[in-house]
Write a protein that holds these residues in place. Structure first.
Motif, PDB file in Angstrom:
ATOM      1  N   ILE A   1       0.832  -1.200   0.000  1.00 57.28           N
ATOM      2  CA  ILE A   1       0.000   0.000   0.000  1.00 57.28           C
ATOM      3  C   ILE A   1       0.864   1.247   0.000  1.00 57.28           C
ATOM      4  CG2 ILE A   1      -2.055  -0.948   1.120  1.00 57.28           C
ATOM      5  CD1 ILE A   1      -0.806   0.254   3.731  1.00 57.28           C
ATOM      6  N   GLU A   2       0.207   2.345  -0.280  1.00 55.81           N
ATOM      7  CA  GLU A   2       0.885   3.627  -0.389  1.00 55.81           C
ATOM      8  C   GLU A   2       1.528   4.065   0.929  1.00 55.81           C
ATOM      9  OE1 GLU A   2      -0.552   7.996  -2.007  1.00 55.81           O
ATOM     10  OE2 GLU A   2      -1.956   6.600  -1.142  1.00 55.81           O
ATOM     11  N   ASP A   3       0.909   3.694   2.032  1.00 57.69           N
ATOM     12  CA  ASP A   3       1.349   4.183   3.343  1.00 57.69           C
ATOM     13  C   ASP A   3       1.719   3.000   4.242  1.00 57.69           C
ATOM     14  OD1 ASP A   3       1.738   5.628   5.671  1.00 57.69           O
ATOM     15  OD2 ASP A   3      -0.399   5.813   6.108  1.00 57.69           O
ATOM     16  N   PRO A   4       2.837   2.352   3.946  1.00 56.99           N
ATOM     17  CA  PRO A   4       3.171   1.122   4.677  1.00 56.99           C
ATOM     18  C   PRO A   4       3.495   1.361   6.144  1.00 56.99           C
ATOM     19  CG  PRO A   4       5.026   1.809   3.340  1.00 56.99           C
ATOM     20  CD  PRO A   4       3.894   2.726   2.998  1.00 56.99           C
ATOM     21  N   LEU A   5       3.835   2.595   6.510  1.00 55.12           N
ATOM     22  CA  LEU A   5       4.157   2.876   7.914  1.00 55.12           C
ATOM     23  C   LEU A   5       2.918   3.354   8.667  1.00 55.12           C
ATOM     24  CD1 LEU A   5       7.547   4.699   7.309  1.00 55.12           C
ATOM     25  CD2 LEU A   5       7.260   2.441   8.312  1.00 55.12           C
ATOM     26  N   ARG A   6       1.776   3.333   7.992  1.00 57.15           N
ATOM     27  CA  ARG A   6       0.502   3.753   8.595  1.00 57.15           C
ATOM     28  C   ARG A   6       0.634   5.114   9.259  1.00 57.15           C
ATOM     29  NH1 ARG A   6       0.120  -0.849   6.588  1.00 57.15           N
ATOM     30  NH2 ARG A   6      -1.314  -2.464   7.270  1.00 57.15           N
ATOM     31  N   MET A   7       1.091   6.074   8.503  1.00 58.88           N
ATOM     32  CA  MET A   7       1.330   7.405   9.073  1.00 58.88           C
ATOM     33  C   MET A   7       0.119   8.312   8.932  1.00 58.88           C
ATOM     34  SD  MET A   7       5.308   8.166   8.143  1.00 58.88           S
ATOM     35  CE  MET A   7       5.148   8.024   6.400  1.00 58.88           C
ATOM     36  N   ILE A   8      -0.647   8.124   7.854  1.00 60.11           N
ATOM     37  CA  ILE A   8      -1.825   8.965   7.652  1.00 60.11           C
ATOM     38  C   ILE A   8      -2.832   8.672   8.757  1.00 60.11           C
ATOM     39  CG2 ILE A   8      -3.797   9.417   6.134  1.00 60.11           C
ATOM     40  CD1 ILE A   8      -1.301  10.533   4.960  1.00 60.11           C
ATOM     41  N   ASP A   9      -3.286   9.714   9.414  1.00 58.33           N
ATOM     42  CA  ASP A   9      -4.174   9.549  10.569  1.00 58.33           C
ATOM     43  C   ASP A   9      -5.421  10.398  10.337  1.00 58.33           C
ATOM     44  OD1 ASP A   9      -5.394   9.460  12.977  1.00 58.33           O
ATOM     45  OD2 ASP A   9      -3.815  10.493  14.097  1.00 58.33           O
ATOM     46  N   ARG A  10      -6.502   9.743   9.945  1.00 57.74           N
ATOM     47  CA  ARG A  10      -7.741  10.490   9.688  1.00 57.74           C
ATOM     48  C   ARG A  10      -8.675  10.439  10.895  1.00 57.74           C
ATOM     49  NH1 ARG A  10      -6.503   9.397   4.356  1.00 57.74           N
ATOM     50  NH2 ARG A  10      -6.625  11.281   3.101  1.00 57.74           N
ATOM     51  N   SER A  11      -8.193   9.917  11.998  1.00 58.25           N
ATOM     52  CA  SER A  11      -9.059   9.816  13.172  1.00 58.25           C
ATOM     53  C   SER A  11      -9.235  11.188  13.807  1.00 58.25           C
ATOM     54  CB  SER A  11      -8.443   8.855  14.181  1.00 58.25           C
ATOM     55  OG  SER A  11      -7.222   9.370  14.637  1.00 58.25           O
ATOM     56  N   ASN A  12     -10.233  11.291  14.661  1.00 60.29           N
ATOM     57  CA  ASN A  12     -10.450  12.538  15.377  1.00 60.29           C
ATOM     58  C   ASN A  12      -9.481  12.630  16.544  1.00 60.29           C
ATOM     59  OD1 ASN A  12     -12.532  12.995  13.623  1.00 60.29           O
ATOM     60  ND2 ASN A  12     -14.072  12.121  15.001  1.00 60.29           N
ATOM     61  N   ILE A  13      -9.333  13.825  17.034  1.00 58.58           N
ATOM     62  CA  ILE A  13      -8.420  14.039  18.156  1.00 58.58           C
ATOM     63  C   ILE A  13      -8.966  13.362  19.411  1.00 58.58           C
ATOM     64  CG2 ILE A  13      -7.653  15.814  19.763  1.00 58.58           C
ATOM     65  CD1 ILE A  13      -7.077  17.586  17.595  1.00 58.58           C
ATOM     66  N   PHE A  14      -8.100  12.677  20.103  1.00 63.79           N
ATOM     67  CA  PHE A  14      -8.519  12.210  21.421  1.00 63.79           C
ATOM     68  C   PHE A  14      -7.665  12.931  22.451  1.00 63.79           C
ATOM     69  CE2 PHE A  14      -4.737   9.666  21.191  1.00 63.79           C
ATOM     70  CZ  PHE A  14      -4.412   9.365  22.502  1.00 63.79           C
ATOM     71  N   SER A  15      -8.242  13.174  23.588  1.00 66.22           N
ATOM     72  CA  SER A  15      -7.464  13.815  24.638  1.00 66.22           C
ATOM     73  C   SER A  15      -7.234  12.830  25.767  1.00 66.22           C
ATOM     74  CB  SER A  15      -8.202  15.034  25.179  1.00 66.22           C
ATOM     75  OG  SER A  15      -7.553  15.463  26.357  1.00 66.22           O
ATOM     76  N   PRO A  16      -5.972  12.650  26.173  1.00 66.04           N
ATOM     77  CA  PRO A  16      -5.692  11.718  27.271  1.00 66.04           C
ATOM     78  C   PRO A  16      -6.441  12.105  28.547  1.00 66.04           C
ATOM     79  CG  PRO A  16      -3.667  12.386  26.203  1.00 66.04           C
ATOM     80  CD  PRO A  16      -4.759  13.244  25.637  1.00 66.04           C
ATOM     81  N   SER A  17      -6.731  13.391  28.714  1.00 67.51           N
ATOM     82  CA  SER A  17      -7.337  13.775  29.984  1.00 67.51           C
ATOM     83  C   SER A  17      -8.786  13.300  30.080  1.00 67.51           C
ATOM     84  CB  SER A  17      -7.249  15.281  30.205  1.00 67.51           C
ATOM     85  OG  SER A  17      -8.003  15.953  29.250  1.00 67.51           O
ATOM     86  N   LEU A  18      -9.371  12.903  28.970  1.00 67.95           N
ATOM     87  CA  LEU A  18     -10.723  12.347  29.052  1.00 67.95           C
ATOM     88  C   LEU A  18     -10.689  10.854  29.354  1.00 67.95           C
ATOM     89  CD1 LEU A  18     -12.533  14.080  26.077  1.00 67.95           C
ATOM     90  CD2 LEU A  18     -11.977  14.947  28.323  1.00 67.95           C
ATOM     91  N   ASP A  19      -9.498  10.306  29.366  1.00 65.02           N
ATOM     92  CA  ASP A  19      -9.352   8.868  29.532  1.00 65.02           C
ATOM     93  C   ASP A  19      -9.388   8.496  31.005  1.00 65.02           C
ATOM     94  OD1 ASP A  19      -8.501   6.276  28.156  1.00 65.02           O
ATOM     95  OD2 ASP A  19      -7.069   6.467  29.785  1.00 65.02           O
ATOM     96  N   SER A  20     -10.558   8.374  31.538  1.00 60.75           N
ATOM     97  CA  SER A  20     -10.614   7.965  32.944  1.00 60.75           C
ATOM     98  C   SER A  20     -12.012   7.489  33.271  1.00 60.75           C
ATOM     99  CB  SER A  20     -10.239   9.119  33.854  1.00 60.75           C
ATOM    100  OG  SER A  20     -10.917  10.260  33.443  1.00 60.75           O
TER     101      SER A  20
END
Lengths: 1021, 218
Positions: free
Chosen positions: B199-218
């Motif tokens: 595939i074009e991006d073998p290192l899986r660098m393209i990130d189309r996900s939304n931002i997550f914030s670690p501070s919400l992780d609880s």
């Protein structure tokens, strides 16, 4: 001693003094070593620095792919397929004669000069020189290559020539059966001899053939390459066998007849993939599988040629009798027939991977394969003949992914040279122009330069990867990016050192029943092991105290051990006010939180209190408010104001720093169905915050004298592609959409950022979104503006931003961006890139936009999988706090405090400095590192001298502190002492009395005493 | 005068004991204070008899034929397992004198008993079903009875041997499961590129996900 001379640089190779590094079969060590690699080791992090002097930079192509005119040469086995592909793509046929020398000087040569490379790796077309494969050479063909070589040399670019890059003359295939017939060896040798004769005087690096594994495997096995023959392993092995022999024959031809006069070097380009055992299967069977895989592709050719003229043992085991055998004469003839290791690492070796095994996985890890080559073939000198990847055909000049893949590949090589002592002496970026890509036709693009295939006359355009490669060649690697030495110094004396916790779970009843249970029990009175209450006995229970809560005591012990002075935690709105209004307030919970705050303050720990803190799982709103639409309903602003009032009233005497809402810019997680919902929810949150601020400002601040703000999620953003202006715009746009969205109304104009408003309006006009950013009324603007006393920033990482127009009405789409993660950056398991300088850039951006407001970092941390030795967190903490110190000392940022994120893990090891309660909340290594930074108040040059410490009481009277700490012990010792003194006194008195009595009796009964005295021999009686 | 001398000897010995004891206490106190600096103070109450009010334990049961650990699956099934595992790791908390609440850590379900005396794992805590009375026996084992229902916590070996030999005697055993393995499968999942690289991006660098914030992780 042999000398490699090219473009003025000389390589001296000490052939005799070579040390044995490894031997075939020992490549397995590479995987064992890989397992022990620490990703934080300097040798694993992105390596700044330059390549050794004399390192060669080049770019490559092959004759069939780059030569413009295919009518003036003999037919090759690929021609028919290429024509079909061209007509499918609407590419004009190139069968009309054209001056290809002209094309070279007008296109290739300027491109090569643009890149500034030392050499050009190209191939000679066999059918152009010998249209029949043998017999009479073509005069124009010879002329073309002569002029090409001369032009290159005139420009100071060395020609590096491959004799055979897959374009076999059709007659050789049709008359002789191509490489499945031994007679091809003879024809190939004749062709090679002619090339040496004609061009060898000017060519120092010769390659016999390009990637023989692919020739055999795809040409005679899978049938993906010309001559499209499908065959079994035996057929593939037979072709490979012939190719090895053909190479050896040509090497001997050159070695015997041409090397003495031409002094060049000859090799064969071998290509391979890379494969590793899956982490959980790092055992010998998986490692052997990997070894076999590498041997099948690379070892099959490399071991006979570089070591001993025979196939690898694993290959013999795998194929048995299928594998052709070399006679002893063959072995001696083949052994040592390459002057350097020519290596290719590109996508063609990763296609149709037959390794569908769950034990192993294929990776584009160039450093791994270089280490394997080093170990297997006794650390040869390596010239990378082909390296690169591809992009899809729709990508034009903006090939950002390719830039980062190139960065990763070339840095892998630099690391291999620097840390693994691998002797790579040159690099070929592949390829020069977009062109026909074999079985892929024109579906992919591999060029550094973009070619519009439908218009061959149009000039070729450098892509971002060409600009990046040019920069690497010019700088000879990756010189230090603005060297930032670690500086020494301290934060201000009143600097806040804290730790952040999310919503604190309240303990609803005192933990210990002894304080609430009035009964008295006896145990096991009837032998049944049960507690029996004694009837009629009623004990007095103790009045409720904060110390009843075991969780508070535990929590505070963690804080004290960490030496933090501040503790930030959040209240649970939905539990304090279950109905969302003042009609029901859970006093028990309020009491618990108050206990936490007051007990903490007794230990000298100040609380920063967050009123509202939504988490991934839920919005944490009181039920009735949620039912009414949560943050979408304007009435929530009043409810929040009531709640804030309650909190100010209950805790305000002890809490001096308030955060109303944590990360309102992340409301998009809950209100994500449409952008209008997201914007409306945030709009209401801003109003709610402002109301709370005004309430505090008017009613509570005069007495309580605290500060109040809201905390923002502020990750830094950089353009992913430094060569494209739209990326720089996208990075700034991201900051505007994500940070300024909240910050601008409060700290700036009172309205949303104009850039954001305009961008959404423009998209609306274009019909790309139906988003509507709410308007503030003038009243609201006045209400919102200036309603924060400090900037509270939650910062975790830095993102690379790419511009990508999006046509949909969600918040994330409105800003037209997506992210890219640089594979060379250190990254946490959850995907947070560790980029310390990002926090400093963020602080400067904040000041630039909002002035010199006091700033608190209210959360900063990283996830780490380790349960005890959390080295990543330690690294992160040290690097980020160092950058903060630089921001404070060098940039004069008004930095007031730092809260690390976060106190404990919830369950598995993640962001916590302490592990979760499941495993005894053990302190991880980072706790000590953080408390050391706190104690030193930064990074002073002299650790023992802390300029702030002298003022504090702790140091001035260590004995007082000691007494304070040891109060119970001192009391106990005192009791012990007084008891023993009393006992002693009593005894002495008694003894004295008895003595007196005795003396008295002696006086009156002389004879008796005398007798006793005599009998025992005691003198003092 | 024998008596006189004996007293003296006794007194000397007594003094010595006090002295030694005093030193011991001082030494003990010093050593303790050092420990307190190095690690958080544990809530080591001698009255409670164990480290914490909340204990993390495996409930081990055995008889002459076999042994089992009580486990609560993610679906709420209560059964026995020969080997300790993440589902047999339980949080045991006292709520009243002798009364305990037992909860599976991995499954986050409470151990409960319905009115027909069947065991099940419940997401929500129900006082009637989920309270157990711990009755210590002289040999170190415990019995557990439902507080409400007249039945005993019992494990039945599913396979082999004696179907009648139910297990009722339990020992709360300390956990030996390392923290990493508790979440092992999460950790073996690797975000890095896998075998499919064409595939074009073998290192899986393209990130189309939304931002997550670690501070919400609880």
């Amino acid at each position: 001693m042999a000398k490699f001379c090219l473009k003025g640089y000389c390589w001296i190779l000490l052939v005799l003094a070579r040390q044995v590094i490894g031997s075939p079969g020992e490549g397995t060590q590479v995987w064992e070593r890989l397992n022990q690699v620490n990703p934080l080791n300097e040798s694993q992090l992105f390596t700044h620095g330059t390549f050794p002097p004399g390192f060669l930079w080049g770019v490559g192509s092959s004759s069939l792919q780059i030569e413009d005119d295919h009518s003036s040469r003999g037919p090759s086995v690929w021609d028919q397929y290429m024509r079909t592909q061209q007509s499918w793509r609407g590419i004009p046929s190139m069968d009309q004669p054209a001056d290809i020398s002209d094309s070279f000087s007008s296109k290739e040569l300027p491109a090569l000069e643009f890149l500034g490379v030392n050499f050009y790796h190209f191939s000679i077309s066999w059918p152009r020189l010998f249209p029949q494969g043998n017999g009479d050479p073509s005069e124009p063909g010879v002329h073309y290559y002569n002029s090409t070589i001369n032009m290159l040399i005139r420009k100071g670019i060395q020609p590096v020539i491959t004799l055979y890059h897959w374009d076999l003359p059709v007659p050789v295939q049709e008359k002789y059966g191509g490489w499945s017939n031994q007679s091809a060896i003879h024809l190939f040798n004749n062709y090679a001899r002619f090339c040496f004769l004609m061009f060898g005087d000017r060519v120092k690096y010769w390659i016999t053939m390009h990637n023989p594994y692919l020739i055999a495997w795809h040409g005679y096995g899978t049938g993906l390459h010309a001559p499209w023959i499908k065959g079994d392993d035996a057929a593939v092995s037979a072709v490979a066998h012939t190719l090895i022999k053909a190479h050896a024959v040509v090497w001997h031809t050159y070695n015997t007849h041409f090397r003495p006069s031409q002094r060049g070097y000859l090799s064969v380009t071998l290509g391979s993939h890379w494969i590793e055992p899956e982490k959980r299967h790092m055992d010998s069977s998986a490692i052997n599988l990997c070894q076999e895989s590498m041997d099948t592709v690379l070892g099959r050719f490399a071991k006979p040629i570089y070591i001993d003229g025979d196939y690898p043992e694993s290959l013999k085991r795998k194929y048995g009798s299928i594998l052709p055998k070399f006679s002893e004469t063959d072995k001696a003839y083949i052994k040592g027939t390459a002057d350097f290791f020519a290596f290719s690492f590109g996508p063609n070796n990763f296609k149709r991977s037959n390794e569908s095994n769950k034990l192993v996985r294929v990776l584009i890890h160039l450093r791994g394969v270089l280490n394997w080559i080093k170990t297997e073939y006794n650390n040869p000198k390596i010239l990378i003949m082909e390296n690169g990847w591809f992009s899809n055909s729709n990508i034009q000049t903006e090939d950002t992914t390719m830039v980062y893949i190139m960065k990763k590949f070339i840095n892998d090589i630099l690391q291999a040279i620097k840390y693994d002592n691998i002797k790579v002496f040159g690099y070929t970026a592949w390829s020069l122009f977009d062109s026909f890509e074999w079985q892929e036709g024109y579906k992919i693009r591999r060029g550094l330069f973009y070619v519009d295939f439908t218009n061959k006359n149009k000039a070729v355009t450098p892509k971002s990867s060409a600009l990046y490669f040019k920069q690497i060649v010019k700088e000879h690697g990756f010189p230090e990016e603005v060297p930032e030495p670690t500086i020494q110094g301290q934060f201000p004396c009143n600097f806040t050192w804290g730790i952040t916790d999310s919503v604190l779970k309240a303990e609803l009843a005192p933990s210990s029943p002894q304080f609430v249970d009035r009964k008295l029990y006896v145990w096991n009175i009837t032998g049944d092991g049960i507690l029996h209450a004694i009837k009629g006995v009623e004990l007095k229970t103790r009045a409720a105290q904060c110390t009843d809560f075991i969780t508070i005591k535990k929590q505070l012990a963690l804080l004290k051990n960490m030496k933090v002075t501040h503790y930030r935690f959040a209240l649970n709105w939905s539990i304090i006010m279950p109905k969302g209004d003042l009609s029901s307030v859970n006093r028990d919970v309020v009491r618990y939180y108050r206990c936490m705050i007051s007990e903490a303050s007794k230990l000298g720990i100040t609380t920063m209190l967050t009123l509202y803190y939504p988490t991934h799982g839920s919005l944490s709103l009181p039920g009735p408010l949620l039912e009414r639409g949560g943050w979408l309903n304007r009435s929530i602003t009043q409810a929040f104001s009531d709640y804030a009032k309650l909190c100010f009233h209950e805790f305000g005497d002890l809490v001096k720093q308030w955060i109303t809402i944590n990360e309102p810019n992340r409301f998009s997680q809950y209100y994500h169905h449409s952008s209008n919902n997201t914007y409306l929810a945030v709009h209401n949150a801003l109003i709610a915050h402002s109301k709370a601020w005004h309430l505090y400002d008017k009613i509570y601040r005069p007495q309580q004298r605290g500060q109040i703000s809201l905390s923002l999620h502020t990750d830094w953003a950089e353009p992913a592609n430094p060569f494209i202006p739209s990326h720089a715009e996208a990075a700034e746009r991201f900051l505007q959409f994500d940070i300024a969205w909240i910050a601008e109304p409060i700290f700036g104009s009172g309205d949303y950022p104009s850039l954001m408003r305009q961008y959404i309006t423009t998209k609306n006009h274009k019909g790309m979104t139906t988003s509507y950013l709410p308007n503030f009324t003038e009243e609201e603007k006045e209400l919102v503006k200036g309603t924060a006393d400090f900037l509270a920033l939650n910062h975790f990482t830095t993102r690379l931003v790419i511009h990508e127009p999006k046509n949909d009405s969600r918040f994330e789409s409105d800003r037209d961006i997506h992210f890219l993660s640089d594979a060379t950056r250190l990254m946490s398991f959850n995907g947070l890139a560790v980029v310390p300088r990002g926090i400093r850039q963020l602080l400067n951006w904040m000041r630039k936009n909002y002035g010199n407001i006091p700033i608190y970092i209210t959360a900063n941390g990283v996830d780490d999988k380790a349960s005890e030795k959390d080295e990543l967190r330690v690294y992160y903490l040290q690097k980020y706090s160092q950058q903060l110190l630089q921001a404070y000392l060098k940039d004069n940022i008004n930095l007031k405090g730092y809260y690390a994120f976060k106190l404990t893990d919830k369950t598995k090891p993640q962001y916590g400095f302490y592990s979760s309660a499941i495993y005894d909340t053990k302190a991880k290594a980072s706790v000590n590192v953080y408390s050391a930074i706190i104690t030193a108040n930064g990074f002073p040059s002299d650790q023992s001298r802390n300029s702030c410490k002298t003022q504090s009481q702790e140091n001035s009277c260590p004995f007082c502190t000691y007494l304070q700490d040891k109060k119970p012990l001192i009391f106990f010792i005192f009791c012990l002492f007084s008891t023993s003194t009393l006992l002693l006194t009593v005894t002495i008195i008694r003894k004295y009395k008895r003595k007196k009595r005795k003396l008295h009796s002696v006086k009156h009964q002389h004879n008796v005493c005398f007798l006793i005295k005599k009998k025992d021999g005691f003198s003092h009686c | 005068m024998d008596y006189c001398n004996i007293m003296k000897g006794k007194q000397f010995a007594l003094k010595q004991v006090f002295l030694v004891k005093g030193f011991l206490f001082v030494a003990l106190a010093l050593s303790r204070s050092e420990r307190a600096i190095a690690s958080p103070i544990r809530d080591n109450s001698p009255i409670l008899g164990f480290a914490d009010q909340v204990r993390i334990r495996h409930l081990y049961a055995d008889n002459e034929h076999t042994h089992l650990h009580l486990q609560i699956s993610s679906e709420g099934k209560v059964s026995g397992t020969k080997e300790k595992n993440q589902y047999s790791l339980l949080e045991i908390k006292a709520v009243k004198p002798s009364i305990l609440v037992i909860r599976g850590i991995k499954s986050t379900r409470y151990l409960c008993m319905d009115s027909k005396h069947h065991l099940y794992g419940s997401i929500v805590y129900k006082e009637d079903d989920c309270n157990f009375r711990e009755v210590p026996l002289s040999d170190g084992y415990n019995f557990y009875y439902s507080e409400k229902h007249p039945a005993q916590l019992t494990l039945t070996p599913t396979r082999g041997g004696h179907p009648s030999s139910k297990l009722v005697r339990f020992i709360p055993m300390e956990s030996s499961i390392p923290l990493e393995s508790l979440f092992a499968e999460d950790y073996f999942y690797d975000h890095r590129p896998g075998s499919y690289l064409d595939i074009e991006d073998p290192l899986r660098m393209i990130d189309r996900s939304n931002i997550f914030s670690p501070s919400l992780d609880s």
